[in-house]
Design an enzyme around this catalytic site. Structure first.
Site, mmCIF file in Angstrom:
data_model
loop_
_atom_site.group_PDB
_atom_site.id
_atom_site.type_symbol
_atom_site.label_atom_id
_atom_site.label_comp_id
_atom_site.label_asym_id
_atom_site.label_seq_id
_atom_site.Cartn_x
_atom_site.Cartn_y
_atom_site.Cartn_z
ATOM 1 N N LYS A 235 0.865 -1.187 0.000
ATOM 2 C CA LYS A 235 0.000 0.000 0.000
ATOM 3 C C LYS A 235 0.908 1.246 0.000
ATOM 4 C CE LYS A 235 -2.810 3.326 1.431
ATOM 5 N NZ LYS A 235 -2.021 4.435 0.867
ATOM 6 N N GLY B 135 6.405 5.826 7.928
ATOM 7 C CA GLY B 135 5.516 6.987 7.864
ATOM 8 C C GLY B 135 5.568 7.768 9.156
ATOM 9 N N SER B 136 4.472 8.435 9.452
ATOM 10 C CA SER B 136 4.451 9.360 10.594
ATOM 11 C C SER B 136 4.207 8.621 11.915
ATOM 12 C CB SER B 136 3.372 10.410 10.373
ATOM 13 O OG SER B 136 2.120 9.763 10.277
ATOM 14 N N GLU C 95 9.249 2.471 10.875
ATOM 15 C CA GLU C 95 10.284 3.463 10.566
ATOM 16 C C GLU C 95 9.574 4.804 10.562
ATOM 17 O OE1 GLU C 95 13.518 2.889 10.011
ATOM 18 O OE2 GLU C 95 13.414 0.712 10.092
ATOM 19 N N LEU C 96 9.746 5.569 11.630
ATOM 20 C CA LEU C 96 8.914 6.763 11.811
ATOM 21 C C LEU C 96 9.744 8.048 11.719
ATOM 22 C CD1 LEU C 96 6.705 5.277 14.672
ATOM 23 C CD2 LEU C 96 6.382 5.102 12.207
ATOM 24 N N CYS D 127 13.284 11.822 6.642
ATOM 25 C CA CYS D 127 13.070 11.482 8.058
ATOM 26 C C CYS D 127 14.300 11.812 8.899
ATOM 27 C CB CYS D 127 12.685 10.019 8.201
ATOM 28 S SG CYS D 127 13.711 8.949 7.211
ATOM 29 N N GLU E 194 8.605 17.292 14.545
ATOM 30 C CA GLU E 194 9.286 17.042 13.268
ATOM 31 C C GLU E 194 8.814 18.092 12.262
ATOM 32 O OE1 GLU E 194 8.038 13.516 11.063
ATOM 33 O OE2 GLU E 194 10.052 13.291 10.258
HETATM 34 P P1 NAP Z 1 1.880 9.068 6.763
HETATM 35 O O1 NAP Z 1 0.828 10.111 6.592
HETATM 36 O O2 NAP Z 1 2.004 8.419 8.078
HETATM 37 O O3 NAP Z 1 1.584 7.991 5.602
HETATM 38 C C1 NAP Z 1 2.432 6.893 5.408
HETATM 39 C C2 NAP Z 1 1.640 5.769 4.760
HETATM 40 O O4 NAP Z 1 0.646 5.310 5.673
HETATM 41 C C3 NAP Z 1 0.880 6.182 3.496
HETATM 42 O O5 NAP Z 1 0.864 5.111 2.600
HETATM 43 C C4 NAP Z 1 -0.513 6.446 4.027
HETATM 44 O O6 NAP Z 1 -1.524 6.349 3.043
HETATM 45 C C5 NAP Z 1 -0.630 5.327 5.046
HETATM 46 N N1 NAP Z 1 -1.645 5.533 6.079
HETATM 47 C C6 NAP Z 1 -2.280 6.677 6.438
HETATM 48 N N2 NAP Z 1 -3.152 6.416 7.447
HETATM 49 C C7 NAP Z 1 -3.060 5.093 7.714
HETATM 50 C C8 NAP Z 1 -3.688 4.231 8.650
HETATM 51 N N3 NAP Z 1 -4.605 4.665 9.517
HETATM 52 N N4 NAP Z 1 -3.335 2.922 8.654
HETATM 53 C C9 NAP Z 1 -2.395 2.448 7.797
HETATM 54 N N5 NAP Z 1 -1.771 3.224 6.886
HETATM 55 C C10 NAP Z 1 -2.092 4.538 6.848
HETATM 56 O O7 NAP Z 1 3.319 9.627 6.388
HETATM 57 P P2 NAP Z 1 3.763 10.509 5.144
HETATM 58 O O8 NAP Z 1 3.258 11.884 5.338
HETATM 59 O O9 NAP Z 1 3.460 9.795 3.869
HETATM 60 O O10 NAP Z 1 5.347 10.451 5.330
HETATM 61 C C11 NAP Z 1 6.025 11.303 6.169
HETATM 62 C C12 NAP Z 1 6.441 10.637 7.460
HETATM 63 O O11 NAP Z 1 7.178 9.462 7.182
HETATM 64 C C13 NAP Z 1 7.376 11.512 8.264
HETATM 65 O O12 NAP Z 1 7.017 11.471 9.613
HETATM 66 C C14 NAP Z 1 8.737 10.887 8.041
HETATM 67 O O13 NAP Z 1 9.672 11.137 9.039
HETATM 68 C C15 NAP Z 1 8.374 9.450 7.956
HETATM 69 N N6 NAP Z 1 9.434 8.698 7.285
HETATM 70 C C16 NAP Z 1 10.230 7.865 8.033
HETATM 71 C C17 NAP Z 1 11.282 7.172 7.426
HETATM 72 C C18 NAP Z 1 12.165 6.238 8.205
HETATM 73 O O14 NAP Z 1 12.847 5.418 7.583
HETATM 74 N N7 NAP Z 1 12.210 6.319 9.521
HETATM 75 C C19 NAP Z 1 11.513 7.333 6.066
HETATM 76 C C20 NAP Z 1 10.687 8.197 5.344
HETATM 77 C C21 NAP Z 1 9.654 8.864 5.970
HETATM 78 P P3 NAP Z 1 -2.131 7.681 2.371
HETATM 79 O O15 NAP Z 1 -1.012 8.345 1.649
HETATM 80 O O16 NAP Z 1 -3.176 7.148 1.471
HETATM 81 O O17 NAP Z 1 -2.668 8.534 3.481
#
Ligand code: NAP
Length: 475
Positions: free
Chosen positions: A174, A227-228, A247-248, A282, A376
């Site tokens: 996904k 993700g977040s 990985e947040l 991130c 962040e």
């Molecule tokens: P996000 O809003 O958390 O979304 C990440 C993924 O989760 C997307 O595919 C999103 O789908 C999906 N998602 C949303 N709500 C969900 C739920 N309730 N259950 C399951 N999946 C769900 O994050 P983002 O804005 O795309 O990415 C930014 C974040 O990622 C930042 O906090 C960044 O630090 C973190 N990040 C961490 C790393 C690491 O390796 N530590 C690397 C890169 C990024 P939709 O797009 O359809 O909402």
């Protein structure tokens, strides 16, 4: 207009509706995605489960398929990069860089397929067990779910799909709704590389709804999420006893000690690490703690570097910064910077927004409880804070709920060693910034930054179950 359909059991599938996909620089609608309903999620997990039971690929065959997929992706480097420019708003040079990294990640994953190994257990050392021996083997888990964010959509997907398949699992993938085009292209290269139907299934749609449906399906044995923090925590709570890697986010920090050889070089490097990918990394450089004796020089050089960071046409190889993922995100960081300024922070340069574009911004006189410091930012904004003693700098770096990586610029072995010992993060980078990452490193966080480590050789441990075999040689 292209409709990007899901991939379920090797067949492209329409959904219950569609969502638009926009060009992140122009806002123009460039495609639409099919949106999954409950029946699609169920069909994808059905297909993955069936494939897990019926498809038998030897480790060497898995190696060959992943390697072929990597090579196909490399052949299509320009198509992938152009798609990343449009859907993620990356400058072309960064987009090509991401595809090159994803290629490496897949190569590393392919190699891991041949290296799955357990260990011997010295059972004969236990009393009465002189005639027994034992060893472990690593077995795949079954169906795993890969959920990825928008900021490095291809490489982060490769970090999940590659090791998961190498270990012998099947995958429901996904991607972020903002970046489905490259996700679909990635599935194509695996299909063309010979991956049997059902081994990799693509589900599209709004994360909240689709994520809940995926989390509720108990047949999924593991979730690999990037993700977040809020979404990661919610998923953690939803999956119960099942395995999860998270990985947040982070508000990564660097320490710049007074003994560095070239203060300006370090400042330029920190600025680049703060602004690359419009700060949407991130491990982006968000906080820099600088020895007071070099603070003024560092600030001047950081401002020069920020002003020299080039925007412009995303297809121009000289462009260094593009838009943020959405105007809403740019508005959010604009509000945070304004709030910080109202609370006493000084904007040395930047601080202006045009649509989804946010200027490279350098702040000083910040306080630990300002959002630009303790949350962040995920934007091209960083803060510089002076320190007197290294212990104070380390304490300040650790004063956060996050802990992904930290950077330490020093020529002193004693300072480097002190920082390596005391920084509460998943990785300490000495002589470079927190943002340094190579795809064969063990990569992951502590505290709210996550659980588990990526890097194919490390991730594959999480994607497998260690099974013990005991032999009673007397029987
Ligand atoms: P996000 O809003 O958390 O979304 C990440 C993924 O989760 C997307 O595919 C999103 O789908 C999906 N998602 C949303 N709500 C969900 C739920 N309730 N259950 C399951 N999946 C769900 O994050 P983002 O804005 O795309 O990415 C930014 C974040 O990622 C930042 O906090 C960044 O630090 C973190 N990040 C961490 C790393 C690491 O390796 N530590 C690397 C890169 C990024 P939709 O797009 O359809 O909402």
């Amino acid at each position: 207009m292209d409709t990007i359909r899901m991939l379920i059991d090797g067949v492209r599938a329409a959904g219950d509706g569609t969502l638009p996909v926009r060009h992140k620089a122009t806002g123009e609608v460039i495609a639409e995605i099919a949106v999954a309903g409950a029946s699609h999620v169920q069909a994808a997990v059905d297909a993955a489960e069936r494939a897990f039971r019926t498809v038998t690929l030897s480790p060497y065959e898995r190696y060959e398929i992943i390697l072929r997929a990597a090579n196909l992706m490399r052949e299509r480097r320009e198509e992938f990069a152009a798609a990343l420019v449009a859907e993620a708003g990356k400058p072309i040079r960064d987009a090509r860089g991401e595809i090159d990294r994803a290629y490496q990640t897949l190569i590393l994953s392919a190699e891991e397929a041949k290296r799955l190994r357990g260990e011997t257990v010295p059972l004969a050392g236990a009393p009465g067990c002189e005639n027994r021996m034992a060893f472990t083997i690593r077995r795949p888990l079954g169906v795993v779910c890969a959920i990825t964010p928008f900021n490095f959509p291809v490489n982060l997907a490769a970090h999940k799909i590659g090791p998961a398949l190498a270990a012998g699992n099947t995958v429901v993938y996904k991607p972020a709704s903002a970046t489905p085009i490259t996700a679909s292209m990635l599935c194509d290269v695996f299909r063309e590389a010979g991956l049997p139907a059902g081994c990799l299934n693509l589900i599209l749609g709004e994360g909240g709804r689709v994520g809940d449906l995926l989390a509720a399906d108990e047949r999924i044995r593991m979730f690999s999420f990037t993700g977040s923090v809020p979404v990661g925590k919610a998923l953690r709570n939803a999956v119960g006893f099942r395995r999860i890697s998270l990985e947040l986010g982070s508000n990564s920090a660097n320490i710049v000690h007074e003994d560095v050889a070239d203060v300006r070089w370090v400042a330029e490097r920190c600025a680049r690490y703060a602004f690359v990918n419009a700060g949407q990394v991130c491990i982006s450089c968000q906080r820099v703690y600088v020895s007071r004796s070099i603070y003024e020089t560092f600030c001047e050089a950081a401002v020069d570097a920020a002003r020299g960071f080039r925007g412009g046409d995303l297809m121009d190889v000289h462009t260094q910064i593009g838009p943020m993922i959405s105007e809403r995100e740019a508005e959010r960081i604009d509000a945070w910077v304004r709030e910080a300024a109202a609370q006493g922070a000084r904007i040395l340069t930047g601080g202006a927004r045009t649509g989804a574009f946010y200027e490279p911004t350098v702040l000083t006189d910040v306080a630990p409880d300002m959002k630009v410091v303790c949350e962040e930012t995920f934007a091209p904004v960083f803060s510089i804070v002076p320190y007197d003693a290294i212990e104070d700098a380390v304490r300040a770096v650790n004063d956060t709920r996050y802990g992904l990586q930290a950077g330490v610029f020093t020529r002193s072995l004693a300072v480097a060693n002190y920082c390596a010992e005391h920084l509460e993060v998943g990785g300490v980078i000495i002589g470079d910034g927190a943002t340094f990452r190579m795809d064969n490193m063990p990569y992951g966080g502590v505290k709210d930054s996550g659980i588990g480590r990526e890097g194919p050789a490390y991730a594959i441990r999480a994607f497998t179950e260690e099974k013990l075999i005991v032999l009673n040689v007397e029987a």
